[in-house]
Motif scaffolding. Structure first.
Motif, PDB file in Angstrom:
ATOM      1  N   ASP A  82       0.838  -1.215   0.000  1.00  0.00           N
ATOM      2  CA  ASP A  82       0.000   0.000   0.000  1.00  0.00           C
ATOM      3  C   ASP A  82       0.869   1.259   0.000  1.00  0.00           C
ATOM      4  N   LEU A  83       1.898   1.237   0.825  1.00  0.00           N
ATOM      5  CA  LEU A  83       2.766   2.422   0.917  1.00  0.00           C
ATOM      6  C   LEU A  83       3.527   2.635  -0.395  1.00  0.00           C
ATOM      7  N   ASN A  84       3.902   1.542  -1.041  1.00  0.00           N
ATOM      8  CA  ASN A  84       4.574   1.648  -2.348  1.00  0.00           C
ATOM      9  C   ASN A  84       3.683   2.382  -3.350  1.00  0.00           C
ATOM     10  N   LYS A  85       2.374   2.073  -3.283  1.00  0.00           N
ATOM     11  CA  LYS A  85       1.424   2.660  -4.252  1.00  0.00           C
ATOM     12  C   LYS A  85       1.033   4.092  -3.894  1.00  0.00           C
ATOM     13  N   ASN A  86       1.158   4.423  -2.614  1.00  0.00           N
ATOM     14  CA  ASN A  86       0.656   5.708  -2.119  1.00  0.00           C
ATOM     15  C   ASN A  86       1.552   6.864  -2.609  1.00  0.00           C
TER      16      ASN A  86
END
Ligand code: NDP
Length: 282
Positions: A82-86
């Protein structure tokens, strides 16, 4: 001479702060760091708190994800995905050590290399070895900043590094090579250790053994960089070098605390800004 890491880190953070202000003005985006911590290791809690404080001081947004020790590997990997995509998060740091049931290797591999502000992802490790990098691992890069600030010459000097961890010793060796030092790396199987350390013009110690390096292991006039941070039974911190003894022999030495430690966090701030710049312009 004592090498003042607090002073140098304040300079680095001041520069980062000015650049962050410019960056926000020009782009309307605040560089943001996600710090993920799993479990309740007391040392990790201190490091995470210090990172948060440094972010506040330089104008970087800091998001802490404090997960219980019972977090599964899948849950952690899913958070990282999720953090990679954020797009609002530019840097991701997973505080080590992780609980035993979670593979550090898998977790570090899961972080997008563009957001890997610790520079532990194999792609960033490879980039460092090839001398073609965006981020440098914070602690060894902090050591290089200290030496630069104090105009300590590296080229042609014999640098002995005590410790070969992926986090400190190995990347330190590459940075010293890049700076044209002659490099020797020692570890727990090294024979005649004192004989080798006594040849060092610059001795970098990162072994995690309090006050291990004594005066008789140091060449008179050498520069001694003590990376170690060890909590003593009385609650105080000690480095891997016996500072009181070493000070009498060395020409310059980093104290613990107040030496390399503050530099690690200053470089983390620098890396987060670099990550934000890279992502917004890519
Ligand atoms: P590791 O435990 O990962 O590695 C220790 C290294 O030291 C290993 O390579 C080991 O050899 C070597 N070693 C251990 N005992 C001896 C010995 N008696 N003689 C020679 N070599 C020895 O530690 P880290 O690199 O992660 O950390 C080292 C220290 O630095 C710790 O005190 C840590 O807290 C501190 N640290 C400080 C930071 C900062 O910001 N200032 C950041 C990161 C760490 P072998 O490989 O053969 O086992």
């Amino acid at each position: 001479m004592l090498i003042d890491g607090k002073l140098v880190s304040a300079h680095v953070k001041e520069t980062v702060k000015n650049e962050v202000t410019d960056f926000i003005e020009k782009n309307g985006v605040t560089p943001a760091l996600a710090v993920v911590v799993v479990g309740d290791d007391p040392a990790s809690a201190v490091y995470v708190r210090n990172k948060h404080k440094a972010c506040l001081a330089v104008g970087i947004a800091s998001h802490e994800f404090a997960l219980p020790a019972s977090t599964t590997e899948e849950e952690l990997l899913s958070l990282i995905a999720d953090l990679n995509k954020n797009k609002d998060i530019h840097g991701i740091l997973v505080q080590l050590p992780l609980p035993r049931h979670i593979s550090e290797e898998k977790v570090l591999l899961a972080i997008d290399p563009k957001k890997d502000v610790d520079a532990f992802h194999p792609m960033n490790v490879g980039a460092l070895v090839a001398g073609n990098y965006d981020f440098l691992p914070c602690t060894p890069a902090g050591v290089m900043e200290l030496l630069r600030y104090y105009n300590i010459e590296i080229e042609g000097k014999h640098c002995v590094i005590l410790g070969r961890s992926n986090i400190v010793g190995k990347p330190m060796a590459h940075l010293m090579l890049e700076a044209n030092a002659t490099v020797t790396v020692c570890h727990s199987r090294t024979k005649n250790l004192s004989e080798i350390t006594r040849q060092a013009d610059i001795l970098v110690v990162a072994i995690g053994k309090p006050k291990f390096v004594r005066a008789d292991m140091i060449k008179p006039g050498a520069v001694v960089i003590d990376v170690g941070i060890n909590r003593m039974p009385d609650g105080t911190l000690a480095g891997d070098v016996d500072t009181a003894e070493a000070e009498a022999v060395a020409s310059a030495i980093t104290p613990v605390p107040g030496g390399v430690g503050p530099m690690t966090i200053a470089v983390l701030m620098k890396n987060t800004l670099t990550a934000a710049k890279k992502q917004i312009f890519s």
